[in-house]
Design an enzyme around this catalytic site. Structure first.
Site, mmCIF file in Angstrom:
data_model
loop_
_atom_site.group_PDB
_atom_site.id
_atom_site.type_symbol
_atom_site.label_atom_id
_atom_site.label_comp_id
_atom_site.label_asym_id
_atom_site.label_seq_id
_atom_site.Cartn_x
_atom_site.Cartn_y
_atom_site.Cartn_z
ATOM 1 N N CYS A 284 6.618 -5.096 15.770
ATOM 2 C CA CYS A 284 6.375 -3.955 16.491
ATOM 3 C C CYS A 284 4.757 -4.319 17.213
ATOM 4 O O CYS A 284 3.769 -4.527 16.129
ATOM 5 C CB CYS A 284 6.122 -1.977 16.297
ATOM 6 S SG CYS A 284 7.106 -1.811 15.339
ATOM 7 N N CYS B 101 3.207 8.808 1.077
ATOM 8 C CA CYS B 101 4.076 7.904 2.181
ATOM 9 C C CYS B 101 4.008 6.702 0.882
ATOM 10 O O CYS B 101 2.974 5.718 0.880
ATOM 11 C CB CYS B 101 2.895 7.459 3.118
ATOM 12 S SG CYS B 101 3.391 6.061 4.348
ATOM 13 N N CYS C 32 6.521 -7.430 7.208
ATOM 14 C CA CYS C 32 7.400 -6.182 8.208
ATOM 15 C C CYS C 32 8.258 -6.976 8.939
ATOM 16 O O CYS C 32 6.816 -8.058 9.457
ATOM 17 C CB CYS C 32 6.993 -4.897 9.040
ATOM 18 S SG CYS C 32 8.575 -4.331 9.447
ATOM 19 N N CYS D 181 1.842 -2.250 15.512
ATOM 20 C CA CYS D 181 1.579 -1.440 14.400
ATOM 21 C C CYS D 181 0.759 -2.480 13.204
ATOM 22 O O CYS D 181 1.013 -3.847 13.512
ATOM 23 C CB CYS D 181 2.650 -1.617 13.563
ATOM 24 S SG CYS D 181 2.948 -0.984 11.706
ATOM 25 N N GLU E 214 1.312 -1.259 -0.215
ATOM 26 C CA GLU E 214 0.065 0.076 0.195
ATOM 27 C C GLU E 214 0.894 1.263 -0.200
ATOM 28 O O GLU E 214 1.897 1.303 0.442
ATOM 29 C CB GLU E 214 -0.686 0.222 0.917
ATOM 30 C CG GLU E 214 -2.097 -1.453 1.207
ATOM 31 C CD GLU E 214 -3.096 -0.483 2.224
ATOM 32 O OE1 GLU E 214 -4.300 -1.666 2.082
ATOM 33 O OE2 GLU E 214 -2.162 -0.390 3.559
ATOM 34 N N CYS F 185 -1.300 5.608 9.602
ATOM 35 C CA CYS F 185 0.249 5.496 10.106
ATOM 36 C C CYS F 185 -0.185 4.043 11.154
ATOM 37 O O CYS F 185 -1.102 3.999 12.257
ATOM 38 C CB CYS F 185 0.365 6.321 11.576
ATOM 39 S SG CYS F 185 1.071 7.705 11.212
HETATM 40 N N1 SAH Z 1 9.299 0.672 9.993
HETATM 41 C C1 SAH Z 1 9.513 1.991 9.831
HETATM 42 C C2 SAH Z 1 9.112 2.668 8.900
HETATM 43 C C3 SAH Z 1 7.305 2.960 9.529
HETATM 44 S S1 SAH Z 1 6.468 4.692 9.978
HETATM 45 C C4 SAH Z 1 9.469 2.827 11.406
HETATM 46 O O1 SAH Z 1 8.680 2.453 12.152
HETATM 47 O O2 SAH Z 1 10.034 4.712 11.603
HETATM 48 C C5 SAH Z 1 5.507 4.494 10.703
HETATM 49 C C6 SAH Z 1 5.115 4.941 12.043
HETATM 50 O O3 SAH Z 1 3.317 4.605 12.007
HETATM 51 C C7 SAH Z 1 6.261 4.498 12.848
HETATM 52 O O4 SAH Z 1 6.921 5.810 13.642
HETATM 53 C C8 SAH Z 1 5.146 4.017 13.700
HETATM 54 O O5 SAH Z 1 6.216 3.466 14.961
HETATM 55 C C9 SAH Z 1 3.859 4.610 13.183
HETATM 56 N N2 SAH Z 1 3.319 3.784 14.256
HETATM 57 C C10 SAH Z 1 3.030 2.239 13.790
HETATM 58 N N3 SAH Z 1 1.338 1.868 14.199
HETATM 59 C C11 SAH Z 1 0.696 2.572 14.729
HETATM 60 C C12 SAH Z 1 -0.031 2.767 15.335
HETATM 61 N N4 SAH Z 1 -1.412 1.713 15.212
HETATM 62 N N5 SAH Z 1 -0.673 3.878 15.308
HETATM 63 C C13 SAH Z 1 -0.265 5.620 14.874
HETATM 64 N N6 SAH Z 1 1.724 5.659 14.788
HETATM 65 C C14 SAH Z 1 2.101 3.660 14.375
#
Ligand code: SAH
Length: 353
Positions: free
Chosen positions: A117, A106, A113, A120, A91, A342
């Site tokens: 985390c 984006c 991935c 996420c 996406e 995000c």
């Molecule tokens: N793997 C990289 C690139 C992805 S960026 C990274 O983690 O930086 C995606 C961003 O969204 C990251 O800053 C992550 O912390 C944030 N994120 C992930 N899950 C989220 C959620 N459920 N709600 C809000 N932000 C989230």
């Protein structure tokens, strides 16, 4: 099906041309047709000889990902679900700013991935595979096409002004393809998009962070989401490999150009990392690092087990950072209604609306 010409580097294409009695410099001309002008066929390449066009068409194809679905949010955000050659799905999200011409794309760097985390949605997929460099660039080409045809965007936001590697995947876990893609995006014969308007976001893979700033001129964002090793270790398994002290030391030592700052992303999770004590710890951790903090309200997804911090508590957290001299802003969630915000990208094929 002939191989995809986009998979070749300029050098590889030059070599191929020379073995077919054509001058190597035509490689950049051909790639410019593909990446800059968005050509969909070799016939269109009007400044090449008929012979060369036929030769190219016999040997290569110009494959594009298929736009399986283009969803539009009530707030103007568009989400692309793309199918790749092998049937994998990724996406990308096009996000128009509310009060300016800024239009941010984006993009994804991996299918799924592997960073795990806890908060996420992409992590629930696991890592399926790395994207190849041209598959990263294709996301930009497809978004531009959709803008040109009117399928996405609006008159206030005619062109992509910023690109962020904040979609699916950990870009620094697919280092070579990401750096190669940044090269194609920046090249005159490529997309012609300045690296200064590109931001790469990472969970904090320490060795690659330094390399990235040496190899490219992009901006760096680091996803922190906790200033305490125990909390961060539970939220982000990568913290066990690169704990906060190592991460902060690496950030202090980064070869940052003057006046540049590192963006620290911090997902606000109710009762986990959002107390004023957490804000105090974050301020201490970032002391001496040229930084700005981006607080991200948690975007829920099914079975996540987390809840978003209430708005007033996010504001209080931000003010606590400001009092410590740390620049902090709140990222307004966009595209939540189409699961484009995000942390919500899971490339699920939603039933047609
Ligand atoms: N793997 C990289 C690139 C992805 S960026 C990274 O983690 O930086 C995606 C961003 O969204 C990251 O800053 C992550 O912390 C944030 N994120 C992930 N899950 C989220 C959620 N459920 N709600 C809000 N932000 C989230």
């Amino acid at each position: 099906m002939n191989p995809n010409i986009k998979a070749l580097t300029p050098d590889e294409l030059s070599d191929w041309l020379r073995t077919h009695d054509e001058p190597g410099y035509r490689a950049k001309q051909i790639l410019q047709w593909i990446f800059h002008k968005g050509a969909a066929s070799f016939e269109e390449m009007s400044d090449l000889s008929k012979r060369l066009r036929a030769l190219l068409a016999d040997s290569f194809s110009i494959l594009r990902p298929e736009v399986v679905r283009l969803a539009r949010s009530a707030d103007g955000t568009s989400k692309f679900l793309l199918a790749l050659e092998d049937g994998s799905h990724i996406e990308s999200v096009l996000i128009p700013a509310e009060r300016s011409e800024r239009l941010t794309l984006c993009i994804s760097s991996q299918v799924g991935c592997g960073m795990g985390c806890a908060f996420c949605a992409t992590a629930t997929l696991g890592l399926k595979r790395n994207l190849r460099s041209f598959e990263i660039v294709d996301q930009v080409l497809e978004a531009r096409r959709a803008l040109a045809s009117g399928a996405a965007g609006d008159p206030q936001h005619p062109t992509i002004t910023n690109i962020v590697f904040m979609g699916m995947g950990e870009p620094l876990h697919n280092y070579d393809a990401v750096v190669q893609a940044i090269g194609v995006l920046g090249a005159e014969w490529g997309v012609g998009f300045s690296p200064r308007r590109i931001t790469v976001s990472t969970v904090g893979l320490v060795p690659q962070m330094k390399r990235l700033l040496e190899d490219t001129r992009v901006n760096l964002a680091v996803s922190l989401s906790a200033a305490d090793d125990e909390v961060r270790g539970r939220l982000m398994p990568v913290n066990r490999k690169y704990p906060l002290a190592a991460l902060a030391a690496a950030c202090r030592a980064l070869p940052l150009p003057r006046r540049k700052r590192i963006t620290f992303e911090y997902v606000m999770l109710r009762g986990r990392n959002d107390s004023l004590e957490d804000a105090r710890r974050l301020g201490i951790l970032l002391r001496g690092i040229p930084s700005k903090v981006n607080l991200i309200p948690f975007n829920p997804f099914p079975h996540s087990g987390f809840a978003p911090t209430a708005r007033p508590a996010i504001e209080a957290f931000r003010e606590a950072l400001l009092r410590q001299g740390i620049h902090a802003t709140v990222r307004e969630s966009r595209g939540r209604d189409i699961q484009a915000a995000c942390g919500q990208l899971a490339a699920a094929e939603l039933p047609a609306a």
